[in-house]
Design an enzyme around this catalytic site. Structure first.
Site, PDB file in Angstrom:
ATOM      1  CB  VAL A 279      -1.042  -0.215   0.812  1.00  0.00           C
ATOM      2  CG1 VAL A 279      -1.404   1.018   1.881  1.00  0.00           C
ATOM      3  CG2 VAL A 279      -1.393  -1.108   1.045  1.00  0.00           C
ATOM      4  CB  ALA A 280       3.850   2.435   2.558  1.00  0.00           C
ATOM      5  CB  ILE A 282       1.248   0.728  -5.009  1.00  0.00           C
ATOM      6  CG1 ILE A 282       2.054  -0.814  -5.449  1.00  0.00           C
ATOM      7  CG2 ILE A 282       0.538   1.139  -6.665  1.00  0.00           C
ATOM      8  CD1 ILE A 282       0.563  -1.819  -5.451  1.00  0.00           C
ATOM      9  CD  GLU A 284      -2.152   4.548  -3.117  1.00  0.00           C
ATOM     10  OE1 GLU A 284      -1.258   3.863  -3.800  1.00  0.00           O
ATOM     11  OE2 GLU A 284      -2.209   5.007  -2.381  1.00  0.00           O
ATOM     12  CG  ASP A 326      -4.688  36.337 -35.109  1.00  0.00           C
ATOM     13  OD1 ASP A 326      -4.620  35.591 -36.729  1.00  0.00           O
ATOM     14  OD2 ASP A 326      -6.043  35.836 -34.722  1.00  0.00           O
ATOM     15  CG  ASP A 613     -10.527  36.810 -34.761  1.00  0.00           C
ATOM     16  OD1 ASP A 613     -10.056  36.293 -35.930  1.00  0.00           O
ATOM     17  OD2 ASP A 613      -9.428  38.016 -34.991  1.00  0.00           O
ATOM     18  CG  ASP A 617      -8.915  31.866 -37.642  1.00  0.00           C
ATOM     19  OD1 ASP A 617      -8.675  31.519 -39.407  1.00  0.00           O
ATOM     20  OD2 ASP A 617      -9.388  33.007 -37.146  1.00  0.00           O
ATOM     21  CG  ASN A 707       1.986   5.965   1.729  1.00  0.00           C
ATOM     22  OD1 ASN A 707       3.099   6.001   1.237  1.00  0.00           O
ATOM     23  ND2 ASN A 707       0.529   5.411   1.053  1.00  0.00           N
ATOM     24  CG  ASP A 711       2.277   8.806  -0.571  1.00  0.00           C
ATOM     25  OD1 ASP A 711       3.795   9.428  -0.280  1.00  0.00           O
ATOM     26  OD2 ASP A 711       2.006   7.580  -1.112  1.00  0.00           O
TER      27      ASP A 711
HETATM   28 MG    MG Z   1      -9.490  40.782 -37.990  1.00  0.00          MG
END
Ligand code: MG
Ligand code: ADP
Length: 884
Positions: A279-280, A282, A284, A326, A613, A617, A707, A711
């Protein structure tokens, strides 16, 4: 049936005057009566269901199984601790998920669509959710239809209705049509517009006949269930990494258990230890940590005007090497003012503020055409519409040719809207006994479609010489960074089709308008360049205008670095790709050129961001690695196709967003490496002890506890580390580069091994104090408890301190500033307090099988705990800046 009712009938029934729209009071009353114009989404998950979701995890099942076994053999305290860890873990998970979800929701609220509606006689933009039955909605190209409408006006209006009908070819709309057949299919209801469909061309107005769930789209509820939760590439990679490491961890645990079996250790204890270690070890929590760091990051970005729509964009941002931007509005202020105008052989300056200036005959015609061919308004200092057109309307005002009077005297009866491919716009207006086409647009295009010229009130044939003259004037204006627009007209006796408008015109003249660069952009361009990013200007405007502004901003040095759309068309794709590196300015381009430009840059391995815009586009925004839409001037289409929206339309915001993107990525990397080093430390300590027949330095519950402490808080605090101020002095990150490149993986292994070794050392010191050692046959329980406490505090403490070293891979913690991340300091302090509580509060101490340490022991464990931090800091002294 609204589609078989005449406009008058419909408007009567809705009780609204189309010229003024609803009053604000009436709209408010209707909103209260019928509710917001909002489609119902999925019901939100409750906190309880979120909590139980957290428990649906293989590891949790294993832990719960372990708890059951502990109960079965009477170790109730252990069972309680395991359950507590499970619950705390789930609570922390819920908090993280809830926070992340809230952040994303808030972002989504910022991008809710807005619509143009006529109320109290004025057109205003409001949130589409506030639209009510009877509202008069104005549609133009690029806007989503916000509710179901009965059209009352249409000018070449086309609407793409694929959301409803699946048909992606836009349908033509006509407000004057009537459909008697009650079974007319949706796709044929040409006098209606439906919610969530998209106006792609032309203009129109309509009265709202249904909102929210009463609309056609509302009736098809299933469409709403699309799941937007997707993992980012980084999350996916980490998820996979987590799984791999998980299998390795499980393998090691099984191995530990088997070895212990042969060693005839206490089987039950070893079983619990193996499970707890799994558990510690992995990781997860990796995807969860990434999710929360990303969510907090995008929230921060929204405060600097960059709204990230898709989470993967944050990662990609950090790798951007080309910013295509632009010109108008993004690099410039989009505050246009006409400063010069030209009719044949007569160039004049406009006085800045003066009203009531006088114009000659031809000049009046020039301004009349410009004003009539504009949709913008300017009244009492307030303007609406395209700034280019606002400038023209303002020009008219200065010469006593007010828009309002002109537009009522010469009513508009037809039009061909502006689009950035033609770079022209035309309207057909009534004259006394006939009609007149007014066209404005790019001067080269105007000249191409003109046959005559207006000179001193006379229409005379346009000679090549005269053309050259117009172009020369336009060139001069462009060289001075002016945006140039030409105007032309033609008379007709009858109303003509839009297609017939733009030919055989009579050119009248030219205007030149300034659009000053945004002040802050210059600095951002310097910053981008030092960050290894090349800024590129893309514009529909004239080449010389573009280059003049590009030079001023530092984007380009000479006209040789520019190319026009027409010149691009002459090159083969390969040739264009080959040459792309030489260009900084792309002028007179159309939206399809933008796609080519993105592709050409990408073919050299660049990560390209592209702004846009307009309606057209969308393809280039999708093609780009980061599509950036304009929040203010952008159409709904461009926003829909983008990964990020700039709420201030500003180039500098893109550069800031890239900086944030780099920081967020680095922070995620720090958390992940930190988590892995810590987990490794735990595995090393247990595995080595088992391998060498030593007593285990930590019990199952102790592992789980540590842990939990390390963690969570420190890992998240690392994830929100303030940005490194030098992050924009480095080159963009290679998107394929792994977290563990440049020795980061090796260092994580070294760090983890060191932490594990120190834990064992502390354990050994504890045993030694009572004259025992690893090899001793039987060690009394009190001695083990004492030694385990030492290991317990050192394992947690060294991880907590080590987190400080993780803040920067090359700079020392003193350079970074010890207190510049107070969250992390807080997490460390809380961690130590919790350790202290566990070993000093008697019932906790006995539950965890630890004991209080003496002052001297504390000194020793603190010293031990500081070693990984200290060594890491010393190692940094010998590392070059480049490595990280
Ligand atoms: Mg324009
Ligand atoms: P950009 O936004 O890059 O400046 P646009 O596509 O807006 O480029 O404009 C390209 C050209 O089209 C301009 O140089 C101008 O000549 C012409 N143009 C722009 N806006 C209008 C308009 N509203 N009506 C007619 N022509 C326009």
């Amino acid at each position: 049936m609204w589609f078989s009712k005449s406009q008058e009938e419909a408007l009567n029934e809705l009780n609204v005057n189309p010229a003024t729209g609803l009053t604000t009071t009436e709209a408010k009353a209707r909103l209260e009566k019928y509710g917001a114009n909002k489609l119902k989404g999925k019901p939100k998950k409750s906190l309880i269901s979120l909590f139980f979701e957290q428990l649906q995890d293989m590891l949790i099942y294993v832990l719960l199984g372990a708890a059951v076994i502990t109960v079965a053999i009477g170790e109730y305290v252990d069972a309680v601790i395991i359950l507590l860890v499970v619950v705390l873990n789930a609570v922390i998970g819920v908090v993280q998920e809830y926070k992340a979800e809230k952040a994303i929701e808030a972002l989504q609220a910022m991008t809710t669509p807005r619509s143009l509606v006529r109320r109290d006689g004025e057109v205003k933009e409001i949130n589409s959710e506030e639209i009510v039955l009877g509202d008069i909605i104005v549609l133009d190209a690029g806007r989503f239809v916000p509710a179901d409408l009965r059209l009352i006006e249409s000018a070449n209006l086309q609407i793409e209705e694929s959301a409803l009908t699946g048909e992606s070819v836009p349908s033509e709309k006509n407000a004057d049509d009537l459909h008697e057949d009650p079974k007319t299919p949706i796709g044929d209801k040409s006098n209606m517009a439906f919610m969530s469909t998209l106006a792609t061309y032309g203009r129109g107005e309509g009265a709202v006949i249904a909102t929210a769930m009463d609309t056609e789209i509302g009736k098809i509820a299933t469409i709403l269930d699309e799941d937007i939760e997707e993992m980012t590439p980084l999350q996916k990679r980490l998820d996979e990494l987590g799984k791999t490491l998980g299998f390795i961890a499980i393998g090691i645990c099984v191995l530990i258990f088997i070895i212990a079996l042969f060693q005839k250790r206490d089987l039950f204890e070893m079983f619990l230890t193996a499970i707890s270690l799994a558990v510690a070890a992995i990781p997860e929590g990796l995807p969860a940590i990434v999710a929360i760091v990303l969510a907090l990051g995008v929230t921060r970005m929204s405060k600097i005007n960059a709204i990230v729509k898709k989470l993967p964009a944050v990662e990609t941002l950090g790798s951007v090497s080309i910013i295509c931007s632009d010109k108008t509005g993004t690099l410039t202020q989009n505050k246009m003012t006409v400063v010069k105008f030209y009719t044949f052989d007569n160039l004049k300056d406009v006085q800045a503020e003066a009203m009531g200036q006088t114009a000659e005959q031809d000049e009046k015609e020039l301004m009349k055409s410009f004003v009539l061919c504009s949709d913008a308004t300017y009244e009492n200092g307030q303007s609406t519409g395209d700034p280019t057109e606002v400038a023209l309307v303002v020009l008219g005002d200065k010469y006593n040719l007010a828009r309002r009077t002109l537009h009522s005297e010469y009513k508009r009866v037809g039009e061909r809207p502006f689009d950035s491919d033609r770079k022209l716009m035309s309207t057909l207006n009534k004259e006394e006994n006939a009609y007149r086409v007014h066209t404005k647009g790019a001067i080269d295009n105007i000249l191409t479609i003109s046959k005559n010229a207006l000179v001193n009130g006379q229409v005379i044939p346009l000679t090549e010489e005269m053309k050259a003259n117009y172009l020369k004037i336009a060139e001069e204006m462009s060289d001075n960074a002016l945006r140039v627009l030409g105007a032309a007209f033609k008379d007709t006796v009858s109303i003509i089709d839009p297609e017939a408008m733009e030919k055989d015109l009579t050119v009248i003249g030219i205007v030149g308008m300034i659009d000053p660069p945004r002040l802050e952009v210059k600095d951002s361009i310097v910053e981008a360049k030092s960050a290894g990013i090349t800024p590129i200007m893309i514009t529909g405007d004239h080449k010389n205008t573009a280059v003049a502004i590009a030079k001023e901003l530092g984007i380009a040095a000479s006209i040789q670095q520019s190319i026009t759309g027409a010149e691009i068309d002459e090159l083969s794709d390969e040739e264009f790709s080959r040459r792309i590196k030489d260009y900084r300015v792309f002028a007179r381009v159309s939206p399809e050129h933008k796609v080519k430009i993105v592709q050409a840059f990408q073919s050299h391995g660049n990560i390209v961001s592209m702004t846009g815009d307009g309606v057209n586009d969308a393809p280039s925004l999708k093609k780009a690695d980061i599509g950036v839409a304009m929040g203010i001037t952008g159409t709904d289409v461009s926003k829909g196709a983008s990964d990020m929206i700039l709420t201030d339309d500003n180039f500098s915001t893109i550069v800031h967003a890239i900086e944030e993107g780099r920081n967020i990525y680095n922070n995620i990397k720090k958390s992940v490496i930190f988590l892995l080093s810590c987990n490794l430390g735990e595995v090393v300590a247990i595995f080595i002890s088992v391998l060498f027949f030593w007593p285990v330095p930590l019990l199952a519950t102790q592992l789980l506890w540590i842990n939990l402490i390390t963690d969570t808080l420190p890992a998240i605090a690392l994830g929100v580390d303030p940005g490194d101020k030098d992050v924009m002095k480095k080159k963009p990150r290679d998107p394929k580069e792994s977290f563990f490149a440049n020795g980061a993986g090796v260092r994580a292994i070294l760090g983890g091994t060191l932490i594990g070794a120190l834990t064992l050392a502390a354990f050994y010191f504890g045993l030694r104090e009572y004259g025992y050692s690893f090899g001793s046959k039987t060690i009394p329980e009190e001695v083990l408890t004492y030694a385990r406490t030492m290991a317990f505090v050192v394992l947690a403490g060294s991880q907590l301190f080590y987190s400080l070293a993780m803040r920067n891979p090359t700079k020392s913690i003193l350079q970074v500033g010890l207190f510049s991340n107070m969250y992390l300091i807080g997490a460390i302090v809380v961690g130590f307090i919790l350790q202290l509580v566990v070993i000093s509060v008697p019932f906790l101490a006995s539950a965890f099988k630890v004991q209080m340490l003496s002052a001297g022991d504390w000194g020793l464990v603190i010293l031990f705990s500081l070693i990984p931090l200290a060594l890491k800091e010393i190692a940094k002294l010998f590392m070059s800046e480049r490595e990280n």
